[in-house]
Motif scaffolding. Structure first.
Motif, PDB file in Angstrom:
ATOM      1  N   LEU A  45      -3.073  16.444  -5.389  1.00 53.78           N
ATOM      2  CA  LEU A  45      -3.200  15.817  -4.071  1.00 53.78           C
ATOM      3  C   LEU A  45      -3.457  14.327  -4.193  1.00 53.78           C
ATOM      4  CD1 LEU A  45      -5.307  18.372  -2.032  1.00 53.78           C
ATOM      5  CD2 LEU A  45      -2.924  17.733  -1.689  1.00 53.78           C
ATOM      6  N   ALA A  46      -4.370  13.967  -5.081  1.00 52.83           N
ATOM      7  CA  ALA A  46      -4.693  12.553  -5.258  1.00 52.83           C
ATOM      8  C   ALA A  46      -3.429  11.790  -5.640  1.00 52.83           C
ATOM      9  CB  ALA A  46      -5.759  12.391  -6.330  1.00 52.83           C
ATOM     10  N   PHE A  47      -2.639  12.406  -6.526  1.00 53.56           N
ATOM     11  CA  PHE A  47      -1.396  11.774  -6.971  1.00 53.56           C
ATOM     12  C   PHE A  47      -0.430  11.604  -5.795  1.00 53.56           C
ATOM     13  CE2 PHE A  47       2.742  12.047  -9.276  1.00 53.56           C
ATOM     14  CZ  PHE A  47       2.614  10.855  -9.954  1.00 53.56           C
ATOM     15  N   SER A  48      -0.285  12.663  -4.971  1.00 51.17           N
ATOM     16  CA  SER A  48       0.629  12.587  -3.824  1.00 51.17           C
ATOM     17  C   SER A  48       0.194  11.510  -2.847  1.00 51.17           C
ATOM     18  CB  SER A  48       0.685  13.914  -3.066  1.00 51.17           C
ATOM     19  OG  SER A  48       0.921  14.964  -3.931  1.00 51.17           O
ATOM     20  N   VAL A  49      -1.111  11.416  -2.606  1.00 47.02           N
ATOM     21  CA  VAL A  49      -1.610  10.420  -1.648  1.00 47.02           C
ATOM     22  C   VAL A  49      -1.282   9.024  -2.140  1.00 47.02           C
ATOM     23  CG1 VAL A  49      -3.679   9.423  -0.616  1.00 47.02           C
ATOM     24  CG2 VAL A  49      -3.434  11.906  -0.746  1.00 47.02           C
ATOM     25  N   VAL A  50      -1.516   8.779  -3.431  1.00 44.42           N
ATOM     26  CA  VAL A  50      -1.217   7.462  -3.992  1.00 44.42           C
ATOM     27  C   VAL A  50       0.256   7.133  -3.816  1.00 44.42           C
ATOM     28  CG1 VAL A  50      -1.069   6.140  -6.147  1.00 44.42           C
ATOM     29  CG2 VAL A  50      -3.117   7.483  -5.640  1.00 44.42           C
ATOM     30  N   MET A  51       1.125   8.130  -4.105  1.00 43.12           N
ATOM     31  CA  MET A  51       2.564   7.878  -3.983  1.00 43.12           C
ATOM     32  C   MET A  51       2.969   7.625  -2.527  1.00 43.12           C
ATOM     33  SD  MET A  51       4.815  10.007  -6.672  1.00 43.12           S
ATOM     34  CE  MET A  51       4.102  11.577  -6.307  1.00 43.12           C
ATOM     35  N   THR A  52       2.415   8.412  -1.600  1.00 48.01           N
ATOM     36  CA  THR A  52       2.785   8.221  -0.194  1.00 48.01           C
ATOM     37  C   THR A  52       2.378   6.842   0.288  1.00 48.01           C
ATOM     38  OG1 THR A  52       2.169  10.517   0.077  1.00 48.01           O
ATOM     39  CG2 THR A  52       2.771   9.335   2.060  1.00 48.01           C
ATOM     40  N   VAL A  53       1.154   6.438  -0.063  1.00 48.77           N
ATOM     41  CA  VAL A  53       0.689   5.121   0.374  1.00 48.77           C
ATOM     42  C   VAL A  53       1.567   4.032  -0.236  1.00 48.77           C
ATOM     43  CG1 VAL A  53      -1.246   3.507   0.286  1.00 48.77           C
ATOM     44  CG2 VAL A  53      -1.662   5.918   0.782  1.00 48.77           C
ATOM     45  N   ALA A  54       1.966   4.229  -1.500  1.00 44.26           N
ATOM     46  CA  ALA A  54       2.841   3.238  -2.139  1.00 44.26           C
ATOM     47  C   ALA A  54       4.172   3.142  -1.397  1.00 44.26           C
ATOM     48  CB  ALA A  54       3.080   3.622  -3.601  1.00 44.26           C
ATOM     49  N   ILE A  55       4.751   4.289  -1.057  1.00 43.08           N
ATOM     50  CA  ILE A  55       6.037   4.290  -0.345  1.00 43.08           C
ATOM     51  C   ILE A  55       5.892   3.600   1.004  1.00 43.08           C
ATOM     52  CG2 ILE A  55       7.770   5.738   0.762  1.00 43.08           C
ATOM     53  CD1 ILE A  55       7.020   7.861  -1.416  1.00 43.08           C
ATOM     54  N   ALA A  56       4.831   3.980   1.735  1.00 40.85           N
ATOM     55  CA  ALA A  56       4.618   3.399   3.064  1.00 40.85           C
ATOM     56  C   ALA A  56       4.477   1.893   2.952  1.00 40.85           C
ATOM     57  CB  ALA A  56       3.362   4.007   3.693  1.00 40.85           C
ATOM     58  N   TRP A  57       3.746   1.457   1.941  1.00 38.45           N
ATOM     59  CA  TRP A  57       3.505   0.032   1.758  1.00 38.45           C
ATOM     60  C   TRP A  57       4.811  -0.695   1.428  1.00 38.45           C
ATOM     61  CZ3 TRP A  57       3.345  -3.299  -2.628  1.00 38.45           C
ATOM     62  CH2 TRP A  57       2.724  -4.530  -2.361  1.00 38.45           C
ATOM     63  N   LEU A  58       5.634  -0.087   0.550  1.00 41.74           N
ATOM     64  CA  LEU A  58       6.910  -0.697   0.183  1.00 41.74           C
ATOM     65  C   LEU A  58       7.825  -0.811   1.397  1.00 41.74           C
ATOM     66  CD1 LEU A  58       7.594   1.172  -3.179  1.00 41.74           C
ATOM     67  CD2 LEU A  58       7.375  -1.292  -2.915  1.00 41.74           C
ATOM     68  N   LEU A  59       7.889   0.285   2.187  1.00 41.48           N
ATOM     69  CA  LEU A  59       8.755   0.274   3.364  1.00 41.48           C
ATOM     70  C   LEU A  59       8.297  -0.766   4.364  1.00 41.48           C
ATOM     71  CD1 LEU A  59       9.390   4.069   4.012  1.00 41.48           C
ATOM     72  CD2 LEU A  59      11.109   2.341   3.532  1.00 41.48           C
ATOM     73  N   GLN A  60       6.979  -0.855   4.546  1.00 40.64           N
ATOM     74  CA  GLN A  60       6.415  -1.791   5.497  1.00 40.64           C
ATOM     75  C   GLN A  60       6.710  -3.236   5.076  1.00 40.64           C
ATOM     76  OE1 GLN A  60       5.312  -1.219   8.272  1.00 40.64           O
ATOM     77  NE2 GLN A  60       3.982  -2.874   8.939  1.00 40.64           N
ATOM     78  N   ALA A  61       6.568  -3.498   3.772  1.00 44.89           N
ATOM     79  CA  ALA A  61       6.825  -4.840   3.268  1.00 44.89           C
ATOM     80  C   ALA A  61       8.265  -5.230   3.545  1.00 44.89           C
ATOM     81  CB  ALA A  61       6.538  -4.902   1.773  1.00 44.89           C
ATOM     82  N   ARG A  62       9.192  -4.247   3.373  1.00 44.00           N
ATOM     83  CA  ARG A  62      10.598  -4.532   3.623  1.00 44.00           C
ATOM     84  C   ARG A  62      10.844  -4.797   5.093  1.00 44.00           C
ATOM     85  NH1 ARG A  62      13.981   0.178   1.578  1.00 44.00           N
ATOM     86  NH2 ARG A  62      15.521  -0.599   3.018  1.00 44.00           N
ATOM     87  N   ARG A  63      10.193  -3.971   5.921  1.00 46.49           N
ATOM     88  CA  ARG A  63      10.410  -4.113   7.356  1.00 46.49           C
ATOM     89  C   ARG A  63       9.906  -5.451   7.865  1.00 46.49           C
ATOM     90  NH1 ARG A  63       9.455   1.011  11.013  1.00 46.49           N
ATOM     91  NH2 ARG A  63       7.527  -0.087  11.373  1.00 46.49           N
ATOM     92  N   SER A  64       8.717  -5.849   7.393  1.00 45.06           N
ATOM     93  CA  SER A  64       8.185  -7.107   7.913  1.00 45.06           C
ATOM     94  C   SER A  64       8.990  -8.286   7.376  1.00 45.06           C
ATOM     95  CB  SER A  64       6.702  -7.250   7.568  1.00 45.06           C
ATOM     96  OG  SER A  64       6.482  -7.026   6.207  1.00 45.06           O
ATOM     97  N   ARG A  65       9.576  -8.112   6.157  1.00 45.34           N
ATOM     98  CA  ARG A  65      10.423  -9.179   5.641  1.00 45.34           C
ATOM     99  C   ARG A  65      11.701  -9.281   6.479  1.00 45.34           C
ATOM    100  NH1 ARG A  65      12.172  -8.062   0.201  1.00 45.34           N
ATOM    101  NH2 ARG A  65      10.121  -7.128   0.051  1.00 45.34           N
ATOM    102  N   ALA A  66      12.221  -8.101   6.857  1.00 46.07           N
ATOM    103  CA  ALA A  66      13.439  -8.094   7.663  1.00 46.07           C
ATOM    104  C   ALA A  66      13.178  -8.702   9.045  1.00 46.07           C
ATOM    105  CB  ALA A  66      13.966  -6.668   7.807  1.00 46.07           C
TER     106      ALA A  66
END
Lengths: 296, 266
Positions: B243-264
């Motif tokens: 679970l800890a691993f999944s949470v870290v990965m989900t937050v990483a994905i969300a953060w990456l997507l968000q960074a792309r969106r705000s850049r766009a």
């Protein structure tokens, strides 16, 4: 230098290349996924018309499996029960998912991202683990019962929450909820604020704006969210097994059992074909609704 | 907001709080229980320990399943990114009937119930006489995630625009050079996001894997086998780590997507 190097990207008319390397490359790249998906699927669907004789599959085409299925009231009732279950899960999740997505959307913008992530994290959490955790809560010895007894609502631990159809409904609802929060939020977010302002400026009340602007605009996301829940619930065979016990038989589990205990693969394939047709029906209907709302 | 709207908002807030509590309470509870020994259904709250985690490190079958999961995950990432990028690139250059056919076909395993993808592959492997192995698991996982990679990459390629590619061709670059020096640098963030997302999906994939894994089971399949037997502190410890691993990965994905969106957006 020949004139080849000058005509990059433009093929001279009337001249064919001796060996068209890139074209072959692209053919392989495109053919790979098409073959890998269609060939197994086609073969599998064909298996549904076969039958088993002395433990081996006989490739003789007949509709027997389908006739057997639809003439057996037990099988048909399992299918209808599962359809009802999946529809309930989908309807519940569309409603609750919409409520949550709408709330997040109406919050101050700083809250949007953290709340959305909180609603999405369970999506990538291990499916098996979620089942395990929910089973440990819902069980006779579980925390839900312990809490209800401690509060005094129940005299003793109840079997109400595990190993029946209700427990499957609750569990699927919880597990598939994040699948509807995310798409609904994403369509809500795409509604231009000017549209909402325009509605208010024209004298629309909050309810009228919601009813005639927000709701229709967010319909595509809501439909996608419901579609995911519906299809996943229709085919799920692990959830019913883990929390449904003996009483919790669903269509997915019925298909699964043909490949295990019953070992009648053609019959299983025929039932999987029925599931496939139902799923494609759901996808087509969802697609049509989305297309219609986007056209307006 | 009018008073009435405020009431609706508050009620929806309560709904969300309740839903999130239901989503998170079970897994948090299970994770907490990893630290407390239980005897005959009674949890001994007085005696927290990390003993269960130590036992995991000595469990060969779990370690093997973990290794299998990592191998499958990384291979799936590599294959699906390569194939997905090429297919998206082709569609971005030439949106003909081939592209639409490919698009339709790769979305099938993503949209259809996993049991259909799993069973059709299983049945075909059986008839072709191919034994099940980690390779067959990778095939199943790639087909499952390909649509996502394709979609993410296609969105990115479309936002780059065709003119930059045409410019590169006009300047005499070959298809490969254009891809390597012009497109690849601006695809890196999309590739990273898809890579993490694919790995996370492959890491948890259960419903297709169960049909395709032979004797080499992956972590979710191993967990399923353990869980069917009952509850134990060992399982809880393993569950907590996953679970800890999944949470870290989900937050990483969300953060990456968000960074792309705000850049766009900016």
């Amino acid at each position: 230098m020949t004139d080849d190097s000058l005509s990059i990207g433009i093929s001279a008319p009337g001249r064919k290349p001796v060996f068209n390397g890139p074209a072959l490359f692209w053919f392989v790249i495109c053919a790979l996924p098409v073959v890998a998906v269609c060939l197994p699927l086609g073969l599998f669907l064909a298996t549904g018309f076969w039958h088993v004789d002395n433990g081996t599959m006989v490739p003789a085409l007949s509709l027997d499996n389908y006739v057997n299925f639809f003439s057996n009231p037990t099988y048909v009732s399992v299918l209808l029960q599962t359809l009802t279950l999946a529809a309930e899960v989908a309807a519940g999740n569309m409603l609750i998912g919409f409520g949550i997505a709408y709330f997040i959307w109406r919050c101050p913008p700083v809250w949007h991202f953290p709340l959305l992530v909180l609603g999405t994290i369970p999506l990538l959490m291990s499916y098996i683990i979620k089942l395990y955790a929910l089973r440990s809560i819902l069980g006779n010895n579980g925390f839900l019962n312990q809490a209800l007894v401690a509060v005094g609502l129940f005299d003793k631990a109840s079997d109400l929450f595990l190993f029946n159809q209700t427990s499957i409904l609750i569990t699927m609802g919880i597990i598939y909820l994040p699948f509807s929060i995310l798409p609904i939020y994403l369509t809500l977010e795409r509604i231009p604020l000017s549209l909402l302002h325009a509605s208010a400026d024209l004298g629309g009340s909050a309810w009228q704006t919601f009813r005639h602007v927000t709701l229709p605009c967010s319909l595509p996301g809501t439909v996608v969210g419901g579609m995911f829940s519906l299809i996943l619930a229709l085919g799920d065979f692990v959830t019913p097994q883990m929390v449904g016990g003996v009483k919790g038989f669903t269509f997915g589990r019925l298909i699964w059992s043909q490949f295990g205990m019953a070992f009648d693969w053609p019959f299983g394939a025929a039932m999987a074909t029925i599931l496939l047709v139902l799923s494609i029906g759901v996808i087509v209907i969802a697609g049509a609704i989305i297309k219609r709302t986007e056209a307006i | 907001m009018s008073p009435r709207e405020r009431i609706v908002h508050a009620l929806l807030g309560c709904l969300m709080a309740a839903a999130f509590a239901v989503l998170y309470a079970p897994i948090i509870l299970v994770s907490v229980l990893a630290f407390f020994p239980a005897l005959r259904g009674k949890v001994d709250w007085s005696n927290p320990s990390v003993e269960a985690f130590g036992k995991l490190a000595g469990n060969a079958s779990i370690l093997e399943a973990l290794l299998n999961t990592l191998i499958v995950g990384l291979t799936t990432v590599a294959v699906s990114l390569a194939l997905g990028t090429l297919l998206a690139y082709r569609t971005s250059r030439r949106n003909d009937w081939v592209s639409r056919l490919v698009e339709f076909v790769i979305f099938l395993p993503f949209l259809l119930p996993p049991i259909i993808t799993g069973l059709s592959l299983l049945s075909s492997l059986q008839q072709a006489g191919i034994p099940r192995s980690l390779v067959t698991v990778v095939i199943g996982h790639v087909l499952f995630v390909l649509a996502l990679v394709y979609r993410l990459l296609l969105n990115r390629l479309r936002s780059i625009g065709a003119s930059i590619v045409d410019a590169s061709h006009d300047l005499g670059a070959s298809g490969w050079q254009t891809f390597r020096y012009v497109l690849a640098p601006s695809l890196s963030s999309a590739l990273l996001t898809s890579g993490v997302l694919v790995f996370a999906l492959s890491f948890d994939e259960t419903l297709i894997t169960v049909f395709l894994s032979g004797d080499d089971s992956t972590l979710p399949i191993r967990l399923w086998a353990m869980i069917r037997v009952g509850f134990s502190q060992d399982i809880n410890a393993l569950v907590m780590l996953v679970l800890a691993f999944s949470v870290v990965m989900t937050v990483a994905i969300a953060w990456l997507l968000q960074a792309r969106r705000s850049r766009a957006a900016g």
